[in-house]
Enzyme design. Structure first.
Site, PDB file in Angstrom:
ATOM      1  N   ASP A   1       0.819  -1.216   0.000  1.00 38.68           N
ATOM      2  CA  ASP A   1       0.000   0.000   0.000  1.00 38.68           C
ATOM      3  C   ASP A   1       0.858   1.273   0.000  1.00 38.68           C
ATOM      4  OD1 ASP A   1      -2.126  -1.706   0.146  1.00 38.68           O
ATOM      5  OD2 ASP A   1      -2.808  -1.098   2.130  1.00 38.68           O
TER       6      ASP A   1
ATOM      7  N   HIS B   1      -5.719 -10.245  -4.878  1.00 40.16           N
ATOM      8  CA  HIS B   1      -4.459 -10.736  -4.318  1.00 40.16           C
ATOM      9  C   HIS B   1      -3.419 -11.078  -5.368  1.00 40.16           C
ATOM     10  CE1 HIS B   1      -7.088 -10.954  -0.852  1.00 40.16           C
ATOM     11  NE2 HIS B   1      -6.011 -10.998  -0.113  1.00 40.16           N
TER      12      HIS B   1
ATOM     13  N   ARG C   1      -0.410  -8.986  -5.358  1.00 40.08           N
ATOM     14  CA  ARG C   1       0.480  -9.048  -4.199  1.00 40.08           C
ATOM     15  C   ARG C   1       1.475 -10.200  -4.294  1.00 40.08           C
ATOM     16  NH1 ARG C   1      -2.758  -8.672   1.341  1.00 40.08           N
ATOM     17  NH2 ARG C   1      -2.140 -10.822   1.526  1.00 40.08           N
TER      18      ARG C   1
HETATM   19  O1  F6P Z   1      -1.460  -5.493   3.159  1.00 43.41           O
HETATM   20  C1  F6P Z   1      -2.318  -4.500   2.723  1.00 43.41           C
HETATM   21  C2  F6P Z   1      -3.417  -5.117   1.918  1.00 43.41           C
HETATM   22  O2  F6P Z   1      -2.884  -5.689   0.765  1.00 43.41           O
HETATM   23  C3  F6P Z   1      -4.522  -4.147   1.595  1.00 43.41           C
HETATM   24  O3  F6P Z   1      -4.270  -3.440   0.409  1.00 43.41           O
HETATM   25  C4  F6P Z   1      -5.733  -5.041   1.529  1.00 43.41           C
HETATM   26  O4  F6P Z   1      -6.910  -4.356   1.886  1.00 43.41           O
HETATM   27  C5  F6P Z   1      -5.428  -6.089   2.559  1.00 43.41           C
HETATM   28  O5  F6P Z   1      -4.043  -6.160   2.651  1.00 43.41           O
HETATM   29  C6  F6P Z   1      -5.980  -7.445   2.222  1.00 43.41           C
HETATM   30  O6  F6P Z   1      -5.715  -8.304   3.283  1.00 43.41           O
HETATM   31  P1  F6P Z   1      -5.900  -9.876   3.281  1.00 43.41           P
HETATM   32  O7  F6P Z   1      -4.754 -10.452   2.490  1.00 43.41           O
HETATM   33  O8  F6P Z   1      -5.829 -10.250   4.699  1.00 43.41           O
HETATM   34  O9  F6P Z   1      -7.193 -10.168   2.600  1.00 43.41           O
END
Ligand code: F6P
Length: 344
Positions: A129, A275, A278
């Protein structure tokens, strides 16, 4: 016998964590320490879950996504007995110091252990973020936005072919950095950020104007943005261990797409990258930033600079007080809104 450094990663994973672990382990060994991994974030310290860490194990970590230590959103301060367990594990493992890699929550816990329990703690900032203060950038951001940018471009290709309006939702829980950078980098027509309620009239005008010109429009929204016409109370959220709203089912992209279709009559589709943005291997920027802040964390331990975090300031990696990083979130303000006025 060498002194031991425990390393943990907490909160949402992001690309750059493995490079940071490598940097910390290689730095620590260079300075005469040995390392041990605590798995699954603060849960590892609560339950005494460990895994070996050394130069050999981390050699190729620089190019790997995720975190080899595992992670969780465990907050030990939710239950006093868990704080006690953490202190016991620290002692039992005979740790000289603990390096905690994480965002506002993980580092908030690290700050409390340092201040309230005098633990030798050092922090490493991470979050896709990019909303941590006291560091110019956090690793994870560059990789996530690069992925989101590529996804937005792909979305634009299909939108252009079908003469549609496309809405893409990206992550970013409190800050709009991911949406802003994705929107700029993919030449979006409008961007919705959590920092300001979305001016729906302006959005509809932009979409109509873009569509009139090129028979297509792209809108990028943060998962956390709010329309000026919808109260936040209308949307229900579950909360995580740290009291943050869980936004995964909030459906802001879908909501905005429906709003646009209704207001313009234009066929509109939405997509959520979620996700996927990420994961994957870190970009060069995140590999370099990760490994540098990791090495710096080992230096901070060597120099007895506990209660500090390694941070990127300009092009230098420096130590800053953990409290400075966790005090207030870094959100989109000022000059960035001026830039948006020019570009959207
Ligand atoms: O780590 C931050 C984040 O990626 C946010 O952007 C998002 O809202 C959240 O984590 C999602 O979390 P989780 O992986 O627990 O669903």
């Amino acid at each position: 016998m060498s002194k031991k450094i425990g390393i943990l990663t907490g909160g949402g994973d992001c690309p750059g964590l493995n490079p940071a672990i490598k940097g910390c382990v290689w730095g620590a060994e260079k300075f005469g320490y040995e390392c041990i991994g605590l798995t699954d974030g603060w849960k590892g310290l609560v339950e005494g879950l460990t895994t070996p860490l050394n130069k050999e194990i981390t050699e190729y970590a620089i190019m790997r996504g995720g975190t080899m230590l595992g992670t969780s959103r465990t907050n030990p301060f939710k239950q006093p007995e868990n704080v006690k367990k953490c202190l016991e594990t620290f002692k039992k493992l005979d740790l000289h110091a603990l390096v905690a890699m994480g965002g506002e929550d993980t580092l908030g816990v690290a700050t409390r252990f340092y201040k309230e329990h005098k633990l030798n703690v050092v922090g490493v900032p991470k979050t896709m973020d990019n909303d941590l203060s006291a560091t110019d950038y956090t690793f994870g951001f560059d990789t996530s936005v690069t992925k989101a940018m590529e996804a937005a471009e792909a979305l634009a290709d299909t939108g252009r072919s079908h003469r549609r309006v496309m809405v893409m939702e990206v992550m970013g829980r409190h800050a709009g950095w991911v949406a802003l950078f994705t929107g700029i980098a993919s030449a979006a027509d409008f961007v919705c950020l959590p920092e300001k309620k979305v001016d729906t009239k302006a959005m509809i005008e932009k979409v109509k104007a873009a569509y009139a010109k090129k028979k297509f429009a792209l809108v990028v929204t943060s998962e956390a943005s709010e329309l000026d016409s919808v109260g936040e109370d209308d949307i229900k959220h579950a909360l995580d261990h740290f009291g943050h709203r869980i936004l995964k089912d909030r459906g802001m992209g879908e909501h905005i797409a429906q709003f646009i279709e209704k207001a313009t009559g234009l066929e509109t589709r939405h997509a959520v990258i979620g996700h996927m943005q990420r994961g994957g291997s870190p970009t060069l920027f995140d590999r370099m930033l990760g490994v540098r802040v990791g090495v710096k964390a080992a230096e901070l331990v060597r120099d007895g600079q506990f209660g500090q975090m390694s941070a990127l300031v300009g092009n230098n990696i420096v130590g800053v007080p953990l409290e400075k990083a966790t005090g207030a979130l870094k959100v989109v303000t000022g000059n960035w809104f001026d830039l948006m006025e020019v570009l959207f």
